[in-house]
Design a protein around this motif. Structure first.
Motif, PDB file in Angstrom:
ATOM      1  N   ARG A   1       0.884  -1.372  -0.183  1.00  0.00           N
ATOM      2  CA  ARG A   1      -0.087   0.150   0.066  1.00  0.00           C
ATOM      3  C   ARG A   1       0.897   1.207   0.030  1.00  0.00           C
ATOM      4  O   ARG A   1       1.933   1.011   0.666  1.00  0.00           O
ATOM      5  CB  ARG A   1      -0.738   0.141   1.237  1.00  0.00           C
ATOM      6  N   ILE A   2       0.557   2.297  -0.659  1.00  0.00           N
ATOM      7  CA  ILE A   2       0.977   3.702  -0.523  1.00  0.00           C
ATOM      8  C   ILE A   2       0.462   4.350   0.730  1.00  0.00           C
ATOM      9  O   ILE A   2      -0.587   3.878   1.394  1.00  0.00           O
ATOM     10  CB  ILE A   2       0.869   4.610  -1.696  1.00  0.00           C
ATOM     11  N   GLU A   3       1.231   5.339   1.408  1.00  0.00           N
ATOM     12  CA  GLU A   3       0.870   5.819   2.391  1.00  0.00           C
ATOM     13  C   GLU A   3       1.072   7.397   2.224  1.00  0.00           C
ATOM     14  O   GLU A   3       1.759   7.945   1.652  1.00  0.00           O
ATOM     15  CB  GLU A   3       1.897   5.786   3.592  1.00  0.00           C
ATOM     16  N   ALA A   4      -0.191   8.174   2.638  1.00  0.00           N
ATOM     17  CA  ALA A   4      -0.399   9.599   2.602  1.00  0.00           C
ATOM     18  C   ALA A   4      -0.442  10.174   4.064  1.00  0.00           C
ATOM     19  O   ALA A   4      -1.164   9.587   4.841  1.00  0.00           O
ATOM     20  CB  ALA A   4      -1.440  10.053   1.696  1.00  0.00           C
ATOM     21  N   HIS A   5       0.183  11.046   4.429  1.00  0.00           N
ATOM     22  CA  HIS A   5       0.346  11.606   5.940  1.00  0.00           C
ATOM     23  C   HIS A   5       0.120  13.060   5.980  1.00  0.00           C
ATOM     24  O   HIS A   5       0.583  13.695   5.275  1.00  0.00           O
ATOM     25  CB  HIS A   5       1.842  11.116   6.363  1.00  0.00           C
ATOM     26  N   PHE A   6      -0.539  13.560   7.110  1.00  0.00           N
ATOM     27  CA  PHE A   6      -1.038  14.636   7.246  1.00  0.00           C
ATOM     28  C   PHE A   6      -0.497  15.482   8.501  1.00  0.00           C
ATOM     29  O   PHE A   6      -1.039  16.238   8.821  1.00  0.00           O
ATOM     30  CB  PHE A   6      -2.715  14.989   7.156  1.00  0.00           C
ATOM     31  N   GLU A   7       0.091  14.726   9.342  1.00  0.00           N
ATOM     32  CA  GLU A   7       0.792  15.088  10.361  1.00  0.00           C
ATOM     33  C   GLU A   7       2.346  15.503  10.184  1.00  0.00           C
ATOM     34  O   GLU A   7       2.992  14.922   9.445  1.00  0.00           O
ATOM     35  CB  GLU A   7       0.533  14.174  11.528  1.00  0.00           C
ATOM     36  N   ASP A   8       2.612  16.539  10.872  1.00  0.00           N
ATOM     37  CA  ASP A   8       4.167  16.850  10.686  1.00  0.00           C
ATOM     38  C   ASP A   8       4.696  17.364   9.493  1.00  0.00           C
ATOM     39  O   ASP A   8       5.978  17.418   9.165  1.00  0.00           O
ATOM     40  CB  ASP A   8       4.957  15.837  11.251  1.00  0.00           C
ATOM     41  N   VAL A   9       3.659  17.869   8.672  1.00  0.00           N
ATOM     42  CA  VAL A   9       4.091  18.274   7.351  1.00  0.00           C
ATOM     43  C   VAL A   9       3.520  19.535   7.099  1.00  0.00           C
ATOM     44  O   VAL A   9       2.538  20.085   7.719  1.00  0.00           O
ATOM     45  CB  VAL A   9       3.748  17.431   6.015  1.00  0.00           C
ATOM     46  N   PRO A  10       4.136  20.437   6.176  1.00  0.00           N
ATOM     47  CA  PRO A  10       3.392  21.744   6.102  1.00  0.00           C
ATOM     48  C   PRO A  10       2.028  21.774   5.225  1.00  0.00           C
ATOM     49  O   PRO A  10       1.685  20.830   4.524  1.00  0.00           O
ATOM     50  CB  PRO A  10       4.254  22.487   4.949  1.00  0.00           C
ATOM     51  N   LEU A  11       1.147  22.393   5.906  1.00  0.00           N
ATOM     52  CA  LEU A  11      -0.033  22.493   5.457  1.00  0.00           C
ATOM     53  C   LEU A  11      -0.736  23.643   4.762  1.00  0.00           C
ATOM     54  O   LEU A  11      -0.179  24.584   5.151  1.00  0.00           O
ATOM     55  CB  LEU A  11      -1.286  22.012   6.679  1.00  0.00           C
ATOM     56  N   PRO A  12      -1.483  23.491   3.622  1.00  0.00           N
ATOM     57  CA  PRO A  12      -2.159  22.528   3.046  1.00  0.00           C
ATOM     58  C   PRO A  12      -1.093  21.824   2.120  1.00  0.00           C
ATOM     59  O   PRO A  12      -0.262  22.213   1.688  1.00  0.00           O
ATOM     60  CB  PRO A  12      -3.170  23.047   2.121  1.00  0.00           C
ATOM     61  N   GLY A  13      -0.893  20.401   2.490  1.00  0.00           N
ATOM     62  CA  GLY A  13       0.081  19.629   2.006  1.00  0.00           C
ATOM     63  C   GLY A  13      -0.011  18.282   2.356  1.00  0.00           C
ATOM     64  O   GLY A  13      -0.856  18.026   3.369  1.00  0.00           O
ATOM     65  N   TYR A  14       0.862  17.379   2.168  1.00  0.00           N
ATOM     66  CA  TYR A  14       0.985  16.006   2.597  1.00  0.00           C
ATOM     67  C   TYR A  14       2.224  15.343   2.370  1.00  0.00           C
ATOM     68  O   TYR A  14       2.860  15.790   1.359  1.00  0.00           O
ATOM     69  CB  TYR A  14      -0.101  15.019   2.173  1.00  0.00           C
ATOM     70  N   GLY A  15       2.396  14.238   3.180  1.00  0.00           N
ATOM     71  CA  GLY A  15       3.895  13.522   2.884  1.00  0.00           C
ATOM     72  C   GLY A  15       3.365  12.176   2.387  1.00  0.00           C
ATOM     73  O   GLY A  15       2.225  11.717   2.656  1.00  0.00           O
ATOM     74  N   TRP A  16       4.367  11.396   1.819  1.00  0.00           N
ATOM     75  CA  TRP A  16       4.026  10.217   1.122  1.00  0.00           C
ATOM     76  C   TRP A  16       5.091   9.067   1.339  1.00  0.00           C
ATOM     77  O   TRP A  16       6.363   9.782   1.548  1.00  0.00           O
ATOM     78  CB  TRP A  16       3.584  10.376  -0.304  1.00  0.00           C
ATOM     79  N   VAL A  17       4.689   7.999   1.295  1.00  0.00           N
ATOM     80  CA  VAL A  17       5.759   6.751   1.332  1.00  0.00           C
ATOM     81  C   VAL A  17       5.274   5.916   0.480  1.00  0.00           C
ATOM     82  O   VAL A  17       3.939   5.289   0.053  1.00  0.00           O
ATOM     83  CB  VAL A  17       5.591   5.885   2.708  1.00  0.00           C
ATOM     84  N   PHE A  18       5.793   5.780  -0.863  1.00  0.00           N
ATOM     85  CA  PHE A  18       5.729   4.943  -2.005  1.00  0.00           C
ATOM     86  C   PHE A  18       6.611   3.896  -2.275  1.00  0.00           C
ATOM     87  O   PHE A  18       7.963   3.944  -2.546  1.00  0.00           O
ATOM     88  CB  PHE A  18       5.514   5.957  -3.472  1.00  0.00           C
ATOM     89  N   PRO A  19       6.398   2.812  -1.766  1.00  0.00           N
ATOM     90  CA  PRO A  19       7.320   1.531  -1.964  1.00  0.00           C
ATOM     91  C   PRO A  19       7.522   1.132  -3.164  1.00  0.00           C
ATOM     92  O   PRO A  19       6.857   1.256  -4.179  1.00  0.00           O
ATOM     93  CB  PRO A  19       6.543   0.274  -1.175  1.00  0.00           C
TER      94      PRO A  19
END
Ligand SMILES: Cc1cc2nc3c(=O)[nH]c(=O)nc-3n(C[C@H](O)[C@H](O)[C@H](O)COP(=O)(O)OP(=O)(O)OC[C@H]3O[C@@H](n4cnc5c(N)ncnc54)[C@H](O)[C@@H]3O)c2cc1C
Length: 406
Positions: free
Chosen positions: A196-214
């Motif tokens: 699965r890919i991950e999208a993160h909304f904590e500890d990142v500049p907002l509006p925006g998101y972080g990702w983990v793409f294996p």
């Protein structure tokens, strides 16, 4: 080298190569130019959506892309305080039910090789410095290792991605386009990755998101992107790379995942254009595709799919012009209307949704609401993948479920 090509394509990313591939099907004489030597890297999250896979399948390269990439079956959305959604990629009547994460170093080379043929000439290390309409032809001015060269064609496709310098120089782009700032790095030796890919909304500049793409069971493309805040008092990070380093140092989830990992290469930042709604797409016989036309999702920042789709559409439009022998101003201007017909409504809604949803409080409420209304999960994923009418996400019944839980 021909004296006058049918079409010159500037930029051999996914957009340029796909355009060349489809023009070749119609037997047009095409010159494809790029400033880089291939294989070359492109700073990206490397995520191929089902829409992108659909065009890659049409180009006959899907199997090969799946071999160089990593197949993804689901999405995790991490809100605040450990709240999260886990959902499979929804099935769809047209699009595949998975994603592929394929490093651009390999993907772009594969697509370029697919595009080059007897009729498609490719020149690397050619930096295009000017493009000018000259009556019924276009002149492309360039520099090859310091030597100035001019090429001529009947039409030009510009597929230079977020490189706005050339577009400003030729006079097609007159205002500073809306941009997302983003950065990514590659890491190996990671723990806890899945399909699965991950999208993160904590500890990142907002509006925006972080990702983990294996990109394998133990390695991933990890990055983040953010938009300019609507609130002038919110100071943005000094750069996307700084924001990324900050996220890596603060996130408990990432520190567990990265405990024994090492980075492959440097963290790299690059902007993304997300202004298709108001972007110019044509100047005389010069037609723009992909990110050069601002075609990147204003909600998620994904643009490979729209580069592939718009290039296929541009090629079909050009082939029809050659078949009819009609290069009138009216006919060429119809290119913009054709693109708007395909993408305008979708992009307007994606931009609206971004204002509402790429916001941690609302996203958290949404995540909590999915526990009671599981159908909201599927809807969100389809919107994120540009597969649903984005308006479905802002209708009254959905808002009521999220805000009031009824
Ligand atoms: C950090 C980051 C993460 C991203 N993650 C994703 C993702 O996961 N999924 C997704 O779908 N999209 C993602 N994107 C967006 C995606 O990278 C682009 O939208 C996509 O590459 C656009 O394709 P394109 O063919 O239009 O342009 P590009 O891929 O940018 O290709 C442009 C080509 O033009 C060439 N060029 C530029 N100027 C000249 C010149 N003057 N002369 C000659 N050649 C020139 C360049 O060398 C390049 O090869 C991301 C972008 C960033 C920055």
């Amino acid at each position: 080298m021909k004296t006058v090509y049918d079409v010159i394509i500037v930029g051999a990313g996914p957009g340029g190569s796909a355009a060349a591939y489809y023009l070749n099907q119609a037997g047009l004489d095409v010159l494809l130019l790029d400033k880089s030597e291939f294989p070359r890297d492109k700073t990206c999250g490397d995520g191929l959506t089902p829409r992108a896979l659909h065009v890659l399948s049409d180009m006959g390269v899907l199997e090969h892309v799946e071999q160089i990439g990593f197949n993804i079956k689901g999405i995790e959305i991490h809100g605040r305080k450990g709240n999260r959604i886990i959902a499979p990629i929804p099935t769809h009547e047209t699009y595949p039910d998975h994603l592929v994460i394929a490093p651009r170093l390999k993907l772009d080379h594969l697509l370029l090789e697919k595009a080059i043929s007897k009729k498609i000439e490719f020149q690397s290390s050619v930096r295009v410095t000017g493009i000018e309409n000259k009556n019924d032809k276009v002149v492309v001015r360039s520099s090859l290792k310091g030597v100035k060269i001019e090429y001529w064609s009947r039409l030009v496709i510009v597929a230079v991605g977020a490189n706005i310098n050339l577009l400003q120089k030729i006079g097609v782009l007159k205002v500073q386009p809306e941009m997302i700032l983003a950065a990514r790095g590659y890491y190996e030796g990671l723990e806890g990755l899945s399909d699965r890919i991950e999208a993160h909304f904590e500890d990142v500049p907002l509006p925006g998101y972080g990702w983990v793409f294996p990109i394998s069971k133990t390695s991933a493309n990890i990055g983040l992107g953010y938009w300019k805040s609507r609130f002038p008092w919110k100071k943005p990070p000094s750069s996307a790379r700084t924001a990324m380093k900050d996220w890596l140092s603060k996130s408990g989830h990432l520190s567990r995942m990265m405990k024994n990992s090492s980075s492959i290469g440097q963290i790299k930042g690059y902007p993304l254009r997300v202004d298709f709604q108001s972007a110019p797409t044509q100047l005389g016989r010069i037609l723009l595709v992909g990110e050069a036309a601002g075609l990147v999702s204003p909600l998620t920042g994904e643009g490979i799919d729209f580069a592939l789709e718009s290039s296929k559409l541009a090629a079909a439009y050009i082939v029809e012009m050659f078949e009819k022998g009609d290069f009138s101003n009216e006919e060429i201007r119809g290119y913009d209307s054709m693109l708007r017909k395909h993408f305008q409504k979708l992009f307007i809604f994606l931009a609206r949704i971004r204002q509402i949803y790429v916001n941690p409080t609302l996203m958290n409420k949404y995540i909590l609401a999915t526990k009671r209304y599981p159908e909201l999960k599927d809807l969100l994923i389809r919107v994120l993948l540009s597969q649903a009418e984005a308006s479905e996400l802002v209708n009254f019944s959905v808002i009521r479920k999220i805000v009031f839980g009824i």
